[in-house]
Design a protein around this motif. Structure first.
Motif, PDB file in Angstrom:
ATOM      1  N   SER A   1      23.378  37.225   0.728  1.00  0.00           N
ATOM      2  CA  SER A   1      24.164  36.120   0.182  1.00  0.00           C
ATOM      3  C   SER A   1      25.627  36.168   0.628  1.00  0.00           C
ATOM      4  O   SER A   1      26.215  35.127   0.941  1.00  0.00           O
ATOM      5  N   HIS A   2      26.219  37.350   0.669  1.00  0.00           N
ATOM      6  CA  HIS A   2      27.620  37.433   1.088  1.00  0.00           C
ATOM      7  C   HIS A   2      27.787  36.981   2.538  1.00  0.00           C
ATOM      8  O   HIS A   2      28.713  36.231   2.861  1.00  0.00           O
ATOM      9  N   GLU A   3      26.880  37.401   3.397  1.00  0.00           N
ATOM     10  CA  GLU A   3      26.957  37.005   4.805  1.00  0.00           C
ATOM     11  C   GLU A   3      26.763  35.497   4.968  1.00  0.00           C
ATOM     12  O   GLU A   3      27.404  34.870   5.814  1.00  0.00           O
ATOM     13  N   VAL A   4      25.894  34.922   4.142  1.00  0.00           N
ATOM     14  CA  VAL A   4      25.690  33.470   4.177  1.00  0.00           C
ATOM     15  C   VAL A   4      26.961  32.762   3.733  1.00  0.00           C
ATOM     16  O   VAL A   4      27.365  31.758   4.326  1.00  0.00           O
ATOM     17  N   TYR A   5      27.614  33.276   2.690  1.00  0.00           N
ATOM     18  CA  TYR A   5      28.885  32.698   2.244  1.00  0.00           C
ATOM     19  C   TYR A   5      29.937  32.768   3.346  1.00  0.00           C
ATOM     20  O   TYR A   5      30.670  31.815   3.571  1.00  0.00           O
ATOM     21  N   VAL A   6      30.024  33.908   4.012  1.00  0.00           N
ATOM     22  CA  VAL A   6      31.007  34.052   5.091  1.00  0.00           C
ATOM     23  C   VAL A   6      30.702  33.072   6.208  1.00  0.00           C
ATOM     24  O   VAL A   6      31.608  32.399   6.726  1.00  0.00           O
ATOM     25  N   PHE A   7      29.437  32.946   6.586  1.00  0.00           N
ATOM     26  CA  PHE A   7      29.054  32.024   7.656  1.00  0.00           C
ATOM     27  C   PHE A   7      29.282  30.569   7.254  1.00  0.00           C
ATOM     28  O   PHE A   7      29.778  29.770   8.042  1.00  0.00           O
ATOM     29  N   GLY A   8      28.925  30.222   6.022  1.00  0.00           N
ATOM     30  CA  GLY A   8      29.010  28.834   5.584  1.00  0.00           C
ATOM     31  C   GLY A   8      30.363  28.378   5.113  1.00  0.00           C
ATOM     32  O   GLY A   8      30.731  27.222   5.290  1.00  0.00           O
ATOM     33  N   HIS A   9      31.126  29.277   4.503  1.00  0.00           N
ATOM     34  CA  HIS A   9      32.381  28.864   3.885  1.00  0.00           C
ATOM     35  C   HIS A   9      33.619  29.574   4.437  1.00  0.00           C
ATOM     36  O   HIS A   9      34.726  29.177   4.111  1.00  0.00           O
ATOM     37  N   GLY A  10      33.417  30.634   5.186  1.00  0.00           N
ATOM     38  CA  GLY A  10      34.554  31.397   5.690  1.00  0.00           C
ATOM     39  C   GLY A  10      34.806  32.627   4.841  1.00  0.00           C
ATOM     40  O   GLY A  10      34.379  32.693   3.681  1.00  0.00           O
ATOM     41  N   PRO A  11      35.514  33.624   5.410  1.00  0.00           N
ATOM     42  CA  PRO A  11      35.700  34.891   4.695  1.00  0.00           C
ATOM     43  C   PRO A  11      36.546  34.781   3.420  1.00  0.00           C
ATOM     44  O   PRO A  11      36.268  35.462   2.433  1.00  0.00           O
ATOM     45  N   GLU A  12      37.561  33.923   3.418  1.00  0.00           N
ATOM     46  CA  GLU A  12      38.414  33.812   2.225  1.00  0.00           C
ATOM     47  C   GLU A  12      37.631  33.254   1.036  1.00  0.00           C
ATOM     48  O   GLU A  12      37.703  33.784  -0.073  1.00  0.00           O
ATOM     49  N   THR A  13      36.902  32.192   1.281  1.00  0.00           N
ATOM     50  CA  THR A  13      36.109  31.580   0.216  1.00  0.00           C
ATOM     51  C   THR A  13      34.982  32.508  -0.220  1.00  0.00           C
ATOM     52  O   THR A  13      34.656  32.584  -1.408  1.00  0.00           O
ATOM     53  N   ALA A  14      34.392  33.234   0.727  1.00  0.00           N
ATOM     54  CA  ALA A  14      33.306  34.166   0.391  1.00  0.00           C
ATOM     55  C   ALA A  14      33.794  35.232  -0.572  1.00  0.00           C
ATOM     56  O   ALA A  14      33.066  35.610  -1.505  1.00  0.00           O
ATOM     57  N   ILE A  15      35.004  35.716  -0.386  1.00  0.00           N
ATOM     58  CA  ILE A  15      35.552  36.726  -1.297  1.00  0.00           C
ATOM     59  C   ILE A  15      35.759  36.123  -2.682  1.00  0.00           C
ATOM     60  O   ILE A  15      35.450  36.752  -3.701  1.00  0.00           O
TER      61      ILE A  15
END
Length: 161
Positions: free
Chosen positions: A45-59
């Motif tokens: 899920s974290h990697e999907v967030y980084v791919f889909g929304h970018g690292p700042e939003t994923a954090i």
């Protein structure tokens, strides 16, 4: 030929076969998308967030406290499991040959994808962290709905020709 007739012309069987092939293809494509996204949501899920929304939003989407992180991870896992199950059901439905069921199912899928697009427009755009991503996701939802609309148009055209 009449619908209830025991004998049908070779052209009519070919039309049924082409419509069934289109349904099979669209269901398989949507199934593959749902299975892949569901598995990724459950386990990465974290990697999907980084791919889909970018690292700042994923954090930001990870949560700030351990309790929040656990709730978010559990929610992502259940959402992924639900999406994986939908993909599996799409796979099973793809082998149904009943033309009326295919039409009914396609109409339901169009409504489902459009409802998701409306949800994104009215609710996700209000979330500060997801506000920049909703237009792209709405385009994806509408594209998936259009694939079913094209199937319906194709099957209606074949039905009335």
């Amino acid at each position: 030929m009449k619908r209830g007739s025991l004998l049908s012309s070779p052209g009519e069987n070919q039309i049924k076969s082409m419509a069934s092939s289109a349904f099979l293809l669209i269901c398989m494509l949507h199934s593959l998308i749902a299975l892949t996204c569901g598995a990724l949501m459950m386990f990465y899920s974290h990697e999907v967030y980084v791919f889909g929304h970018g690292p700042e939003t994923a954090i930001k989407l990870q949560g700030s406290s351990p309790r929040d992180q656990l709730l978010i991870k559990t929610s992502d896992s259940f959402s992924g499991l639900l999406l994986f199950t939908v993909g599996f059901l799409l796979f099973m439905v793809s082998f149904v040959k009943d033309r009326d069921f295919q039409s009914f199912f396609a109409k339901g899928c169009v409504l489902l994808h459009l409802a998701m697009a409306i949800w994104r427009v009215y609710f996700e755009r209000k979330l500060e962290d997801l506000a920049k991503d909703w237009p792209r996701q709405v385009v994806g939802d509408v594209t998936l709905a259009l694939s079913w609309v094209f199937f319906l148009m194709y099957s209606w055209r074949e039905k009335y020709d």
